[in-house]
Motif scaffolding. Sequence first.
Motif, mmCIF file in Angstrom:
data_model
loop_
_atom_site.group_PDB
_atom_site.id
_atom_site.type_symbol
_atom_site.label_atom_id
_atom_site.label_comp_id
_atom_site.label_asym_id
_atom_site.label_seq_id
_atom_site.Cartn_x
_atom_site.Cartn_y
_atom_site.Cartn_z
ATOM 1 N N PHE A 79 37.307 49.582 43.024
ATOM 2 C CA PHE A 79 36.708 48.314 42.611
ATOM 3 C C PHE A 79 35.197 48.350 42.856
ATOM 4 O O PHE A 79 34.397 47.967 41.982
ATOM 5 C CB PHE A 79 37.361 47.173 43.391
ATOM 6 C CG PHE A 79 36.869 45.804 43.022
ATOM 7 C CD1 PHE A 79 37.454 45.092 41.985
ATOM 8 C CD2 PHE A 79 35.829 45.206 43.722
ATOM 9 C CE1 PHE A 79 37.008 43.816 41.641
ATOM 10 C CE2 PHE A 79 35.370 43.946 43.395
ATOM 11 C CZ PHE A 79 35.964 43.244 42.353
ATOM 12 N N GLN A 83 45.146 46.764 36.597
ATOM 13 C CA GLN A 83 44.687 45.435 36.207
ATOM 14 C C GLN A 83 43.181 45.278 36.425
ATOM 15 O O GLN A 83 42.506 44.586 35.652
ATOM 16 C CB GLN A 83 45.462 44.369 36.977
ATOM 17 C CG GLN A 83 46.960 44.331 36.630
ATOM 18 C CD GLN A 83 47.210 44.087 35.148
ATOM 19 O OE1 GLN A 83 47.076 44.991 34.318
ATOM 20 N NE2 GLN A 83 47.570 42.865 34.810
ATOM 21 N N VAL A 84 42.652 45.912 37.455
ATOM 22 C CA VAL A 84 41.203 45.920 37.648
ATOM 23 C C VAL A 84 40.520 46.594 36.464
ATOM 24 O O VAL A 84 39.514 46.110 35.934
ATOM 25 C CB VAL A 84 40.836 46.637 38.969
ATOM 26 C CG1 VAL A 84 39.341 46.948 39.028
ATOM 27 C CG2 VAL A 84 41.238 45.788 40.169
ATOM 28 N N ARG A 130 41.696 46.973 33.405
ATOM 29 C CA ARG A 130 41.817 46.141 32.209
ATOM 30 C C ARG A 130 40.801 45.000 32.229
ATOM 31 O O ARG A 130 40.197 44.666 31.194
ATOM 32 C CB ARG A 130 43.235 45.584 32.108
ATOM 33 C CG ARG A 130 44.264 46.620 31.672
ATOM 34 C CD ARG A 130 45.664 46.084 31.803
ATOM 35 N NE ARG A 130 46.634 46.971 31.140
ATOM 36 C CZ ARG A 130 47.939 46.902 31.333
ATOM 37 N NH1 ARG A 130 48.454 46.007 32.170
ATOM 38 N NH2 ARG A 130 48.749 47.728 30.699
ATOM 39 N N THR A 131 40.603 44.409 33.388
ATOM 40 C CA THR A 131 39.627 43.331 33.496
ATOM 41 C C THR A 131 38.210 43.860 33.275
ATOM 42 O O THR A 131 37.402 43.236 32.575
ATOM 43 C CB THR A 131 39.728 42.658 34.873
ATOM 44 O OG1 THR A 131 41.060 42.202 35.086
ATOM 45 C CG2 THR A 131 38.787 41.472 34.960
ATOM 46 N N ALA A 132 37.914 45.008 33.866
ATOM 47 C CA ALA A 132 36.591 45.611 33.650
ATOM 48 C C ALA A 132 36.371 45.932 32.179
ATOM 49 O O ALA A 132 35.265 45.756 31.650
ATOM 50 C CB ALA A 132 36.448 46.870 34.503
ATOM 51 N N ALA A 186 37.605 44.324 29.682
ATOM 52 C CA ALA A 186 37.355 43.056 28.992
ATOM 53 C C ALA A 186 35.942 42.554 29.256
ATOM 54 O O ALA A 186 35.272 42.029 28.356
ATOM 55 C CB ALA A 186 38.377 42.009 29.450
ATOM 56 N N GLU A 187 35.482 42.718 30.491
ATOM 57 C CA GLU A 187 34.177 42.183 30.862
ATOM 58 C C GLU A 187 33.019 43.056 30.403
ATOM 59 O O GLU A 187 31.943 42.546 30.056
ATOM 60 C CB GLU A 187 34.117 41.992 32.379
ATOM 61 C CG GLU A 187 35.071 40.918 32.894
ATOM 62 C CD GLU A 187 35.026 40.725 34.391
ATOM 63 O OE1 GLU A 187 35.733 39.841 34.893
ATOM 64 O OE2 GLU A 187 34.284 41.477 35.072
ATOM 65 N N ARG A 199 32.102 48.404 40.056
ATOM 66 C CA ARG A 199 31.023 47.402 40.098
ATOM 67 C C ARG A 199 29.657 48.079 40.205
ATOM 68 O O ARG A 199 28.709 47.698 39.519
ATOM 69 C CB ARG A 199 31.217 46.467 41.297
ATOM 70 C CG ARG A 199 32.365 45.508 41.175
ATOM 71 C CD ARG A 199 32.216 44.306 42.085
ATOM 72 N NE ARG A 199 31.764 44.656 43.416
ATOM 73 C CZ ARG A 199 30.799 44.003 44.061
ATOM 74 N NH1 ARG A 199 30.165 43.002 43.476
ATOM 75 N NH2 ARG A 199 30.457 44.356 45.289
ATOM 76 N N GLY A 238 40.620 49.804 28.049
ATOM 77 C CA GLY A 238 41.616 48.914 28.625
ATOM 78 C C GLY A 238 43.027 49.462 28.592
ATOM 79 O O GLY A 238 43.995 48.701 28.723
#
Length: 259
Positions: A120, A165-166, A168-170, A172-173, A124, A239
Amino acid sequence: MDYATMFDLTGRTALVVGGAGGIGRAASAGLAAHGADVVVADLDVAAAQEVAADLTGQGRSATAYELNVLDPQSISRAVDELDPVDVLVLTAAVNVRKRMLDYTSEDFDKVIALNLKSSFEMIRAFGRGMAERGRGSIIAFTSIRSVTVEPGQSAYAATKAALLQVVRTAAAELGPQGVRVNTVAPGVVETPLTQPILDNQEWADAYAAKSALGRWSKPEELAGAVVYLASDAASYVTGTQIFVDGGWTAVDGRYDPPA
C-alpha cells in the motif's frame, strides 16, 4: 501499434521490490532482457548486488538498491533517489503458516505489515510520480490464496485478497492519469518461501497434482506476465489479476472421477 516492439521496455526504469528473491530475481531478468533499466531492490543488499551483477554480466542494465519497505523513511529515500520509475513490481511477502487458533498477534502483524501495508505504501509513494507524469505500470504479486484457501493460510490469504482490492482501487483512482495497476497471482512456485513444502514429498506431490499441468512452476515462468503487464502490449489492461497457476483455480483436483 508497432507489434514488433510492443514488448520493448527500452528507456524505462523498472523497480523490482524483493528483487533478490526467487520471483523477484526472475522478474528482474525478464524486464532487463526486454530493455528495461532494472533496479533490484531488497533488504538483503548483498543478494541484490549478486542479481544485478549477473544481469550486467549478460549485457543488461541493472543496479542494486537497499530498501526496507517496512521503514517509511527508507521508502521516502527511495522515491527521492530513484524516481522517475516507470514500472514498479512488488514481490516481497512472508507467510506464517499456522492454524488460526495457534496464531499470535505478532504473527498476524508480521504478515499484514509486509504483505499488505508495505505494498500500500509503495503504491502511494511511487504512484504519485507516475500520475504526475501521466504514465506508469504497477504490478503487485498476489496469489491463488486471494481467491481460494486451505487450513493454515488465514492471514496470508487475507493479505492477498486485500492486496487485490487495493490494486483495483489504485487502478480506478490512477487510471485517469494513465497509470495501470494489476496483479499476478502465482500458484505453487519453487522458491525459498515454499522450500519446507518441497522438502515434504507427499505434500509437494499433492500440490503438484492439484494443478491442470500436474507440476510446480519455476520462478522464471512468472516473468512473462510481468513483462506483459509492464509493456505497451498491456496498454488497455488495468485493475485485473492474471493467474499464472497451471490451472489450479480452474480445476477441482481433489478427486479424479472414472468418467
